[in-house]
Design a protein around this motif. Structure first.
Motif, PDB file in Angstrom:
ATOM      1  N   SER A 250       0.864  -1.187   0.000  1.00 21.57           N
ATOM      2  CA  SER A 250       0.000   0.000   0.000  1.00 21.57           C
ATOM      3  C   SER A 250       0.896   1.230   0.000  1.00 21.57           C
ATOM      4  N   TRP A 251       0.626   2.161  -0.917  1.00 22.22           N
ATOM      5  CA  TRP A 251       1.577   3.267  -1.144  1.00 22.22           C
ATOM      6  C   TRP A 251       0.789   4.543  -1.432  1.00 22.22           C
ATOM      7  N   TYR A 252       1.149   5.579  -0.686  1.00 23.50           N
ATOM      8  CA  TYR A 252       0.571   6.902  -0.929  1.00 23.50           C
ATOM      9  C   TYR A 252       1.690   7.852  -1.311  1.00 23.50           C
ATOM     10  N   ALA A 253       1.520   8.545  -2.440  1.00 22.69           N
ATOM     11  CA  ALA A 253       2.532   9.494  -2.917  1.00 22.69           C
ATOM     12  C   ALA A 253       1.941  10.895  -2.951  1.00 22.69           C
ATOM     13  N   CYS A 254       2.687  11.844  -2.435  1.00 20.80           N
ATOM     14  CA  CYS A 254       2.251  13.241  -2.516  1.00 20.80           C
ATOM     15  C   CYS A 254       2.324  13.696  -3.974  1.00 20.80           C
ATOM     16  N   GLY A 255       1.195  14.084  -4.505  1.00 21.31           N
ATOM     17  CA  GLY A 255       1.129  14.531  -5.892  1.00 21.31           C
ATOM     18  C   GLY A 255       1.355  16.027  -6.017  1.00 21.31           C
ATOM     19  N   PRO A 256       1.079  16.580  -7.176  1.00 26.27           N
ATOM     20  CA  PRO A 256       1.418  17.979  -7.443  1.00 26.27           C
ATOM     21  C   PRO A 256       0.393  18.962  -6.888  1.00 26.27           C
ATOM     22  N   THR A 257       0.860  20.167  -6.621  1.00 24.39           N
ATOM     23  CA  THR A 257      -0.027  21.304  -6.398  1.00 24.39           C
ATOM     24  C   THR A 257      -0.194  21.958  -7.763  1.00 24.39           C
ATOM     25  N   VAL A 258      -1.407  21.901  -8.302  1.00 18.41           N
ATOM     26  CA  VAL A 258      -1.586  22.203  -9.726  1.00 18.41           C
ATOM     27  C   VAL A 258      -1.935  23.685  -9.934  1.00 18.41           C
ATOM     28  N   TYR A 259      -0.893  24.496 -10.017  1.00 24.48           N
ATOM     29  CA  TYR A 259      -1.117  25.906 -10.316  1.00 24.48           C
ATOM     30  C   TYR A 259      -0.229  26.403 -11.455  1.00 24.48           C
ATOM     31  N   ASP A 260       0.641  25.540 -11.983  1.00 20.67           N
ATOM     32  CA  ASP A 260       1.507  25.931 -13.099  1.00 20.67           C
ATOM     33  C   ASP A 260       1.955  24.664 -13.816  1.00 20.67           C
ATOM     34  N   LYS A 261       2.641  24.849 -14.940  1.00 18.18           N
ATOM     35  CA  LYS A 261       3.120  23.696 -15.699  1.00 18.18           C
ATOM     36  C   LYS A 261       4.179  22.932 -14.899  1.00 18.18           C
ATOM     37  N   SER A 262       4.233  21.635 -15.129  1.00 20.69           N
ATOM     38  CA  SER A 262       5.223  20.801 -14.456  1.00 20.69           C
ATOM     39  C   SER A 262       6.595  20.992 -15.096  1.00 20.69           C
ATOM     40  N   HIS A 263       7.640  20.885 -14.263  1.00 22.19           N
ATOM     41  CA  HIS A 263       8.996  21.108 -14.751  1.00 22.19           C
ATOM     42  C   HIS A 263       9.872  19.888 -14.494  1.00 22.19           C
ATOM     43  N   LEU A 264      11.156  20.011 -14.815  1.00 21.47           N
ATOM     44  CA  LEU A 264      12.062  18.866 -14.686  1.00 21.47           C
ATOM     45  C   LEU A 264      12.226  18.414 -13.236  1.00 21.47           C
ATOM     46  N   GLY A 265      12.036  19.314 -12.284  1.00 18.23           N
ATOM     47  CA  GLY A 265      12.071  18.909 -10.887  1.00 18.23           C
ATOM     48  C   GLY A 265      10.948  17.931 -10.576  1.00 18.23           C
ATOM     49  N   HIS A 266       9.759  18.192 -11.124  1.00 19.25           N
ATOM     50  CA  HIS A 266       8.651  17.250 -10.963  1.00 19.25           C
ATOM     51  C   HIS A 266       8.970  15.934 -11.672  1.00 19.25           C
ATOM     52  N   ALA A 267       9.559  16.037 -12.851  1.00 17.18           N
ATOM     53  CA  ALA A 267       9.913  14.819 -13.586  1.00 17.18           C
ATOM     54  C   ALA A 267      10.847  13.958 -12.748  1.00 17.18           C
ATOM     55  N   ARG A 268      11.826  14.581 -12.103  1.00 16.67           N
ATOM     56  CA  ARG A 268      12.758  13.844 -11.251  1.00 16.67           C
ATOM     57  C   ARG A 268      11.994  13.070 -10.163  1.00 16.67           C
ATOM     58  N   ASN A 269      11.054  13.723  -9.516  1.00 21.43           N
ATOM     59  CA  ASN A 269      10.292  13.102  -8.430  1.00 21.43           C
ATOM     60  C   ASN A 269       9.419  11.961  -8.946  1.00 21.43           C
ATOM     61  N   TYR A 270       8.600  12.251  -9.937  1.00 18.32           N
ATOM     62  CA  TYR A 270       7.587  11.278 -10.342  1.00 18.32           C
ATOM     63  C   TYR A 270       8.162  10.156 -11.205  1.00 18.32           C
ATOM     64  N   VAL A 271       9.193  10.444 -11.997  1.00 14.30           N
ATOM     65  CA  VAL A 271       9.830   9.368 -12.763  1.00 14.30           C
ATOM     66  C   VAL A 271      10.578   8.425 -11.825  1.00 14.30           C
ATOM     67  N   SER A 272      11.287   8.980 -10.842  1.00 10.24           N
ATOM     68  CA  SER A 272      12.000   8.131  -9.883  1.00 10.24           C
ATOM     69  C   SER A 272      11.012   7.287  -9.080  1.00 10.24           C
ATOM     70  N   THR A 273       9.898   7.887  -8.685  1.00  9.00           N
ATOM     71  CA  THR A 273       8.852   7.132  -7.990  1.00  9.00           C
ATOM     72  C   THR A 273       8.318   6.016  -8.877  1.00  9.00           C
ATOM     73  N   ASP A 274       8.109   6.334 -10.143  1.00  5.71           N
ATOM     74  CA  ASP A 274       7.591   5.350 -11.090  1.00  5.71           C
ATOM     75  C   ASP A 274       8.565   4.187 -11.278  1.00  5.71           C
ATOM     76  N   ILE A 275       9.849   4.489 -11.298  1.00  9.33           N
ATOM     77  CA  ILE A 275      10.863   3.433 -11.449  1.00  9.33           C
ATOM     78  C   ILE A 275      10.780   2.450 -10.278  1.00  9.33           C
ATOM     79  N   ILE A 276      10.695   2.986  -9.063  1.00 12.73           N
ATOM     80  CA  ILE A 276      10.595   2.125  -7.885  1.00 12.73           C
ATOM     81  C   ILE A 276       9.308   1.306  -7.929  1.00 12.73           C
ATOM     82  N   ARG A 277       8.234   1.952  -8.281  1.00 16.94           N
ATOM     83  CA  ARG A 277       6.940   1.253  -8.366  1.00 16.94           C
ATOM     84  C   ARG A 277       6.996   0.115  -9.375  1.00 16.94           C
ATOM     85  N   ARG A 278       7.582   0.379 -10.535  1.00 25.11           N
ATOM     86  CA  ARG A 278       7.684  -0.659 -11.574  1.00 25.11           C
ATOM     87  C   ARG A 278       8.566  -1.828 -11.108  1.00 25.11           C
TER      88      ARG A 278
END
Length: 802
Positions: free
Chosen positions: A29-57
């Motif tokens: 069971s896994w809960y991940a803090c998602g984005p605060t959606v007020y602007d376009k996503s940047h490479l910092g977000h990519a670092r977080n969510y891609v790394s999370t996705d790698i672990i999940r996979r």
């Protein structure tokens, strides 16, 4: 023999990785803090969510866990409120009827207010700041920051300097706009906070569309970005605005247990009471629990003056809404959720009172995650059972830095994911960069890192391409012997390399998903295989195939192939057709290319070939249909029958070209080049020509790469031809100038030279202009030049040039 356990770096237990023991065997069971959606996503977000996705996979597809992955969308908080409200105020302001002078005064007032608030070194007492003197003051006050230095001292620039540059950028744009009398849109960034300071309390927030319009559009963009990066969608997505009643109930229970209190319509978590109850606060970052700047950042910029708190570190669970802010009803009056409470409520609603993993960026550790833990454990705690454990493993992704500063929306020092994918990355190359760094370490992307990542990708790409071409050739020649990797027989050669790689990679992934080591293991295996193939003539292709299949599986698990699906049993990057595409339509371009090639060959008078007629008449349709009937959806395999026919025709033309007449030879050479460089290149197919009448190898390479290489080759050829022509013209000019000079008789060579005043009968100077004798040192030089001119003149005369 006991099996080694998976170990994780757990922020709740600093130090070495600890064994991972899920609450329920085989499930996570896994809960991940998602984005605060007020602007376009940047490479910092990519670092977080891609790394999370790698672990999940890896958990799902390597260790075979059933993962229930929940992620929230923060669609209301201080940043969203401020941005949405300011945008609405700016829209209203632009609709007002202003004279040019009034607009200029409005912009100047905003200009000065922005400088006073954000760039105080621009402000001088008694001297008004204007767009005219702005540049001088900017360079005087912040010149060293703009030159790359720190604000003070000799340290490295960081977030403070990035913030200064961001503010200066806004002031620069406004200054230019004001000078050009073009107030909109050039001054928007300085007008937004100024208008907010004037009119924020006049906005009717009963109409929440100003907030929802912003967040819904930004959430859609976020999901599009994640899809583009091949990040798996969450199993469950929660949104704050859909959970407000549950949040109110959650807060009420914490209050009823004595761990929170109400002050003037806001509710605060009582850290003192929580700790007196036997609980631990700031379990993740106890070292910064009293950091006032972090506490203030966690509360949000709109949370000042909400009431006197009992403790300095107490944080808001529920905030009284002030004028100009959205609101919902509650027992304490109209208000809105605190930032931290949202995750506690939503995660607990979906996953219950305990979960295996909670994750997010490292910057969330304090106060966000520490506050989440405290309020959740307060909600669920039973004093008779001791301290409650809400999360077993906290995973924090390292953030991405640029020029020493954390990449963030608020600093505006970021590159959006969309821009990055359009200009400097593919989804695969970006993921490779993140795989080459540990998920829990900070990453600053450098040219060296990019080069390493590019080299890794190129090496693996080439291995896949070559292996598939060798296997396709072997299959056309009658197939290869099936390879069994089972049994107790000791592995040797390539199989020994494969077994060692498997063992090493398994150990790396068990060690808290050590992907940098895993990537190195893959690279070493490919390199060893390439060396073995080069040094051994009789290579068992089945062994090479086994290695390619294993690497394909691992890179598929890592998410490097957006078109691949578990269990990743293919070879190389997947070329599977989607379900709605008809195979015959998909291979039509290959079929059409073959038809065109046949027609062009038939139009030529090729002699000396016994096989060309048979090659022209052979039909790949039956082979193609057999593949379709067998269920193949692999575009490359389906296209191979047509490509083999085209390649064999071209190989035969190359074999007989030397025996053709001059005109036919010229036409054949042009056609074979066109087949390779145009017809097949445009389809993403490269024919690798080999010596000694060996058949060409068919290699599938992205058409864009082949076309780019073709254009580069053409550009190089054009540049070479250009330089050759320039050299020819220069030589021609030089020769013409020499001919013109040779026309002059040697007797006349020095007569026009004003330095001399007298000459002998041969035209050699005897006196200088002032009447003095020509120096002896000059006489030798003059005679040498005279002899040379005589020879050139006589030579030209002999050739009839005079």
């Amino acid at each position: 023999m006991a099996t080694e356990p998976l170990k994780l770096v757990n922020s709740l237990q600093p130090g070495n990785p600890v064994p991972f023991e899920p609450i329920e065997k085989g499930k996570v069971s896994w809960y991940a803090c998602g984005p605060t959606v007020y602007d376009k996503s940047h490479l910092g977000h990519a670092r977080n969510y891609v790394s999370t996705d790698i672990i999940r996979r890896i958990l799902m597809h390597y260790f075979n866990y059933d993962v229930n992955f929940v992620m929230n969308i923060t669609d209301i908080d201080d940043k969203i409120i401020i941005k949405a409200r300011r945008q609405r105020l700016l829209e209203l302001e632009k609709k007002k009827q202003y004279s040019p002078e009034e607009l200029q005064r409005l912009a100047l007032a905003a200009f000065q207010a922005y400088a006073k608030s954000n760039l105080p070194l621009l402000v001088k007492e008694g001297e008004e700041l204007t767009e005219s003197n702005y540049n001088e003051r900017r360079d005087g006050g912040y010149g060293k920051v703009l030159a790359g230095a720190a604000l003070s001292g000799d340290g490295k620039p960081g977030d403070d300097e990035a913030k200064v540059k961001m503010h200066i950028g806004n002031m620069d744009a406004a200054s230019v706009a004001m000078k050009n009398k073009q107030i909109f849109p050039g001054t928007d960034e300085i007008l937004l906070p100024y208008l907010d300071s004037l009119y924020k309390e006049t906005i009717d927030t009963a109409d929440q569309t100003m907030f929802t319009d912003l967040t819904r559009s930004m959430e859609d963009l976020f999901h599009e970005d994640m899809d583009a990066l091949n990040v798996l969608r969450p199993n469950v997505i929660t949104r704050v605005t859909e959970y407000v009643p549950q949040i109110v109930d959650f807060v009420e229970k914490i209050v009823s247990k004595g761990f929170a209190y109400e002050v003037e319509g806001s509710v605060y978590f009582d850290i003192g009471a929580f700790e007196k109850g036997g609980n631990t606060y700031a379990r993740l970052r106890p070292d910064v629990r009293n950091d006032e700047s972090l506490q203030a950042e966690g509360e949000g910029s709109l949370s000042k003056n909400l009431g006197v708190k009992r403790g300095a570190g107490d944080f808001a669970l529920w905030k009284k809404s002030k004028a100009g802010e959205p609101y919902w009803p509650s027992p304490w009056g109209d208000g809105r959720p605190g930032w931290h409470i949202e995750c506690s409520v939503m995660a607990s609603d979906v996953l219950g009172s305990k979960m295996d993993i909670h994750s997010g960026g490292i910057d969330l550790a304090f106060p966000h995650h520490d506050n989440e833990l405290a309020q959740s454990e307060a909600y669920f705690c039973d004093h008779s059972k001791g301290e409650h454990t809400w999360v077993n493993y906290f995973l924090h992704m390292g953030h991405l830095s640029i020029s020493g500063s954390k990449m963030s929306k608020s600093l505006k020092n970021f590159q959006t994911i969309q821009d990055a994918l359009q200009t400097s990355y593919t989804a695969r190359s970006m993921r490779i960069v993140f795989l080459m760094g540990k998920w829990n370490d900070g990453v600053e992307i450098s040219p060296d890192m990019r080069l390493q990542a590019d080299n890794w990708e190129t090496t693996v790409n080439n291995f896949f391409v070559n292996t598939k071409s060798w296997l396709a050739e072997a299959d056309a020649a009658g197939g290869i012997k099936a390879l069994s990797l089972d049994g107790e027989k000791p592995k040797e050669g390539l199989l020994a390399e494969l077994e060692q790689a498997k063992t090493d990679l398994h150990a790396a992934l068990l060690n808290s998903f050590d992907t940098p080591k895993a990537m190195l293991i893959i690279l070493k295996l490919v390199t060893a295989t390439n060396i073995y193939i080069k040094d051994n003539k009789d290579v068992n292709l089945a062994e090479v195939e086994a290695i390619a299949r294993w690497i394909t599986k691992i890179v598929g698990i890592f998410g490097l192939d957006a078109r691949a699906e578990p269990p990743y049993n293919g070879i190389g990057w997947a070329s599977q057709l989607s379900a709605d595409i008809d195979p015959k339509s998909a291979i039509a371009p290959y079929s059409e290319a073959l038809t065109r090639i046949r027609a062009d060959v038939e139009a030529l008078s090729v002699t000396g070939s016994e096989g060309i007629a048979g090659l022209l008449s052979s039909d790949p349709l039956a082979e193609f249909e057999a593949l379709v009937d067998a269920g193949s959806r692999d575009l490359e395999k389906l296209a191979l029958p047509y490509l083999r026919s085209a390649s064999r025709i071209r190989d035969e033309l190359r074999r007989v070209v030397s025996s053709q007449t001059a005109d036919t030879k010229k036409s054949l050479l042009a056609l074979t080049d066109r087949i390779r460089d145009q017809d097949l290149t445009n389809l993403g197919v490269y024919l690798d020509d080999r010596p000694d009448n060996q058949p060409s190898l068919i290699k599938f390479i992205p058409a864009a790469e082949l076309i780019a290489a073709r254009e580069e080759k053409a550009a190089q050829a054009a540049e070479k031809a250009k330089k050759k022509e320039e050299a020819r013209l220069a030589l021609e000019k030089q020769q013409q100038e020499a001919r013109e000079k040779a026309k002059v008789p040697p007797e006349e060579l020095f007569k026009a030279d004003e330095r001399y005043g007298a000459w002998d009968e041969q035209g050699l100077p005897t006196k200088m202009k002032d009447g003095s004798d020509v120096p002896k040192s000059q006489q030798k030089q003059l005679k040498k030049a005279w002899d040379k001119q005589k020879r050139a003149h006589e030579d030209l005369k002999a050739k009839g040039g005079l």
